[in-house]
Write a protein that holds these residues in place. Structure first.
Motif, PDB file in Angstrom:
ATOM      1  N   ASN A   8       0.829  -1.209   0.000  1.00 30.24           N
ATOM      2  CA  ASN A   8       0.000   0.000   0.000  1.00 30.24           C
ATOM      3  C   ASN A   8       0.865   1.261   0.000  1.00 30.24           C
ATOM      4  O   ASN A   8       0.619   2.192  -0.769  1.00 30.24           O
ATOM      5  N   HIS A   9       1.853   1.262   0.878  1.00 30.28           N
ATOM      6  CA  HIS A   9       2.728   2.435   0.954  1.00 30.28           C
ATOM      7  C   HIS A   9       3.522   2.575  -0.349  1.00 30.28           C
ATOM      8  O   HIS A   9       3.704   3.677  -0.870  1.00 30.28           O
ATOM      9  N   PHE A  10       3.991   1.426  -0.886  1.00 31.29           N
ATOM     10  CA  PHE A  10       4.796   1.459  -2.101  1.00 31.29           C
ATOM     11  C   PHE A  10       3.964   1.929  -3.297  1.00 31.29           C
ATOM     12  O   PHE A  10       4.442   2.713  -4.137  1.00 31.29           O
ATOM     13  N   ALA A  13       3.584   5.586  -3.292  1.00 33.64           N
ATOM     14  CA  ALA A  13       4.831   6.230  -3.721  1.00 33.64           C
ATOM     15  C   ALA A  13       4.994   6.144  -5.231  1.00 33.64           C
ATOM     16  O   ALA A  13       5.533   7.058  -5.862  1.00 33.64           O
ATOM     17  N   LEU A  14       4.523   5.053  -5.833  1.00 37.41           N
ATOM     18  CA  LEU A  14       4.582   4.915  -7.291  1.00 37.41           C
ATOM     19  C   LEU A  14       3.794   6.038  -7.974  1.00 37.41           C
ATOM     20  O   LEU A  14       4.252   6.636  -8.953  1.00 37.41           O
ATOM     21  N   VAL A  15       2.622   6.319  -7.423  1.00 33.67           N
ATOM     22  CA  VAL A  15       1.763   7.353  -8.014  1.00 33.67           C
ATOM     23  C   VAL A  15       2.349   8.731  -7.771  1.00 33.67           C
ATOM     24  O   VAL A  15       2.436   9.563  -8.688  1.00 33.67           O
ATOM     25  N   SER A  16       2.779   9.013  -6.529  1.00 32.49           N
ATOM     26  CA  SER A  16       3.311  10.341  -6.203  1.00 32.49           C
ATOM     27  C   SER A  16       4.617  10.632  -6.934  1.00 32.49           C
ATOM     28  O   SER A  16       4.953  11.790  -7.176  1.00 32.49           O
ATOM     29  N   SER A  17       5.341   9.569  -7.306  1.00 35.15           N
ATOM     30  CA  SER A  17       6.602   9.758  -8.049  1.00 35.15           C
ATOM     31  C   SER A  17       6.381   9.793  -9.552  1.00 35.15           C
ATOM     32  O   SER A  17       7.350   9.831 -10.321  1.00 35.15           O
ATOM     33  N   LEU A  19       5.577   7.450 -11.472  1.00 34.11           N
ATOM     34  CA  LEU A  19       6.043   6.238 -12.141  1.00 34.11           C
ATOM     35  C   LEU A  19       4.883   5.411 -12.679  1.00 34.11           C
ATOM     36  O   LEU A  19       5.045   4.629 -13.618  1.00 34.11           O
ATOM     37  N   LEU A  20       3.706   5.599 -12.074  1.00 33.37           N
ATOM     38  CA  LEU A  20       2.539   4.807 -12.475  1.00 33.37           C
ATOM     39  C   LEU A  20       1.272   5.600 -12.167  1.00 33.37           C
ATOM     40  O   LEU A  20       1.218   6.347 -11.177  1.00 33.37           O
ATOM     41  N   LYS A  21       0.270   5.433 -13.021  1.00 33.27           N
ATOM     42  CA  LYS A  21      -1.014   6.103 -12.782  1.00 33.27           C
ATOM     43  C   LYS A  21      -1.826   5.325 -11.742  1.00 33.27           C
ATOM     44  O   LYS A  21      -1.699   4.117 -11.616  1.00 33.27           O
ATOM     45  N   ALA A  22      -2.707   6.048 -11.034  1.00 33.64           N
ATOM     46  CA  ALA A  22      -3.498   5.433  -9.961  1.00 33.64           C
ATOM     47  C   ALA A  22      -4.374   4.297 -10.503  1.00 33.64           C
ATOM     48  O   ALA A  22      -4.549   3.265  -9.843  1.00 33.64           O
ATOM     49  N   GLU A  23      -4.912   4.472 -11.739  1.00 36.74           N
ATOM     50  CA  GLU A  23      -5.766   3.433 -12.311  1.00 36.74           C
ATOM     51  C   GLU A  23      -4.984   2.127 -12.506  1.00 36.74           C
ATOM     52  O   GLU A  23      -5.516   1.032 -12.299  1.00 36.74           O
ATOM     53  N   SER A  24      -3.705   2.255 -12.926  1.00 31.62           N
ATOM     54  CA  SER A  24      -2.876   1.068 -13.141  1.00 31.62           C
ATOM     55  C   SER A  24      -2.594   0.358 -11.831  1.00 31.62           C
ATOM     56  O   SER A  24      -2.563  -0.879 -11.772  1.00 31.62           O
ATOM     57  N   VAL A  25      -2.389   1.136 -10.754  1.00 28.16           N
ATOM     58  CA  VAL A  25      -2.161   0.531  -9.440  1.00 28.16           C
ATOM     59  C   VAL A  25      -3.378  -0.267  -9.011  1.00 28.16           C
ATOM     60  O   VAL A  25      -3.260  -1.394  -8.503  1.00 28.16           O
TER      61      VAL A  25
END
Length: 564
Positions: A8-10, A13-17, A19-25
């Protein structure tokens, strides 16, 4: 030990950086719940984020350092407690061990259950470093291959008899057995790890010897038993797609492998000998090969002079030296500089050692009468700007090269001579007319390869006054009190004291004085002396400069230039 190491935390961080869109997560998380796989595994396999980016983000979140896998031991730690299967499954590798703690390189620092299992199995505290799955897999492959003892594998090999070696099907069966496959793979893996350029497999009456050529020097290594001779040689021939039934004639083949994540080319040569076939495998590591002239060892002044010569619109450039002195590599360094869309470059080689995009490369095939001379005749009709000939072996090849140079082509080639000046007399001995040489040759490089000192363990050495005077070191920039270095040996250089090789060279340019000497039938010694008087730096002089810079040793330079 960890700071917020969970998915969850990672994922946040992917979205805030970015590196990845929220939908993909969300999609990856849902897919993980449906399939039962870990979301991080799905993310890695999806290719949406690079493994390096994932590792860097984990390091930032957990405040754990990234692992330098070059510092990993060549043997498995905790081998009696942890299996390779477990480590590979959980993407962890033991990195370092003390009395109280074991450090592991991990790809997923959120795998708490794995780390609890490690603590229980080792009965020690656990600390972590971050790495990528690929690097961990490569490390596990390397250390567990090294753990396998050649003698242990050899014990599993079935003994061959004379009857077996005459039965092709039996040989194929023997060469395909797991112990033989593992043994040959182990020999190749060890050679690559030691940075060997060649593997020599040589059968004798009661033994089978294996030697590696490392930095130009042969060294014997642990060898398989004599009873495995037929099986080992047959295995190599099968890998190289050679005829294992043919043992009376030499054969040449090629093996392509991927070792430790690197693409490796092996050129295989077999010749019949008294006690069986002698096999040599030339190792060409595509990722380790540098064609940059400065990296190869060209000093700045020679480099500029060389670039000016290869920029001429037509003429011949020759590179001379013994077998294995890096002649072809130097020529490809020149071709790399000239390779552009507006130039047609064709090479004729035996074998083709480097595959370069934008260059048409022709492999000599004597079986179908595609010799250097026959190939060159066709090449000239292909409208090339630059022609590279692997070697001038005879008058026919040399004559076609001269004619090509006279008709507006640049011609690069190699020649087997001791120094630059001897190239002229060698071509005259072949039968090339002197006036043709003076009209076509632009420059001649004479070169050798010397071993470079390991910078981690080299040791200072005082220069004796008599040596300073004998070698005229003052003319090369020697300063009072300056030290030179000698080899020692450490883990970084496999205790040899050396790590890699560099070129020492001389570059003879065709001046009016040299042209007149050729027309006057001067010998090679005179040509060489006049060239040096006109400013050419000798091979020994170039080598001594590298000694003074701490790149190599005095013994190396004298060893390679004593007959020049």
């Amino acid at each position: 030990m960890l700071k917020s190491a969970n998915w969850n935390h990672f994922s946040k961080a992917l979205v805030s950086s970015n590196l990845l869109k929220a939908e993909s997560v969300v999609k990856i998380t849902q897919l993980a719940e449906q399939s039962g796989e870990k979301p991080l595994s799905l993310l890695s396999s999806s290719g949406l984020v690079s493994a390096t980016a994932i590792a860097n983000l984990w390091a930032e979140i957990t405040q754990l350092p990234l692992a330098n896998m070059d510092n990993l031991a060549d043997y498995p730690l905790c081998a009696d407690l942890l299996t390779q299967k477990f480590l590979k499954q959980h993407q962890v590798v033991p990195f370092d061990e003390t009395e109280a703690c074991i450090t592991f390189a991990v790809a997923d620092p959120s795998d708490i259950y794995c780390f609890q299992a490690l603590e229980l199995a080792t009965e020690k505290a656990i600390s972590l470093l971050i790495s990528t799955p690929e690097k961990i897999d490569q490390a596990l492959e390397r250390i567990y291959v090294n753990q396998a003892s050649l003698s242990e594998i050899s014990d599993e090999i079935v003994e061959t008899t004379q009857d077996d070696t005459d039965d092709v099907e039996r040989l194929k069966d023997l060469a395909s057995e797991a112990p033989v496959v593992r043994l040959v793979n182990l020999l190749i893996n060890h050679a690559v790890e030691l940075r060997a350029s060649d593997i020599h497999i040589e059968p004798f009456r009661n033994s089978l010897k294996v030697r590696y050529r490392v930095d130009g020097v042969l060294q014997e290594v642990e060898s398989p038993p004599a009873r495995s001779t037929a099986a080992v040689i047959s295995r190599v021939k099968i890998m190289a797609k050679l005829d294992i039934a043919e043992r009376r004639r030499p054969q040449d083949g090629r093996i392509q492998l991927r070792i430790h994540g690197r693409d490796i080319d092996l050129r295989v040569s077999t010749v019949p000998s008294l006690y069986g076939e002698s096999v040599v495998l030339r190792i060409l590591d595509k990722e380790q090969s540098s064609l940059d002239l400065i990296s190869l060892g060209f000093d700045e002044d020679i480099h500029q002079q060389f670039l000016s010569t290869i920029a001429l619109p037509h003429g011949i450039l020759l590179v001379t030296g013994p077998t294995g002195s890096g002649k072809t590599t130097s020529l490809y360094g020149a071709l790399q500089v000239l390779n552009s869309p507006d130039k047609k470059i064709i090479t004729v080689e035996d074998p083709v050692e480097y595959q370069v995009t934008g260059i048409t490369q022709i492999q000599v095939r004597t079986q179908v009468d595609l010799t250097f001379a026959n190939a060159l005749r066709s090449v000239v009709r292909q409208d090339p700007d630059i022609i590279m000939i692997g070697e001038m072996r005879d008058l026919e090849t040399a004559s076609i090269a001269v004619q090509a140079a006279l008709t507006g082509h640049q011609v690069f080639s190699t020649l087997h001579t001791n120094d630059a000046g001897s190239a002229i007399t060698r071509l005259l001995d072949m039968g090339v007319q002197d006036y043709l040489l003076t009209s076509t040759i632009n420059g001649i490089v004479g070169q050798r390869l010397v071993r470079t000192l390991c910078q981690h363990c080299r040791q200072e050495q005082t220069v004796l006054p008599e040596l300073r005077e004998e070698l005229q070191l003052d003319r090369l920039g020697y300063q009072d009190g300056q030290s030179i270095y000698e080899p020692v040996g450490c883990e970084q250089c496999s205790h040899s004291g050396f790590n890699g090789r560099t070129i020492i060279l001389e570059f003879l340019t065709m001046t009016d004085t040299i042209r007149q000497l050729i027309l006057n039938k001067a010998d090679s010694t005179t040509i060489q002396k006049v060239a040096i008087d006109e400013g050419m730096q000798s091979m020994r002089g170039h080598g001594l400069k590298k000694v003074l810079r701490g790149e190599t040793t005095l013994d190396e330079v004298l060893r390679m230039t004593q007959r020049i």
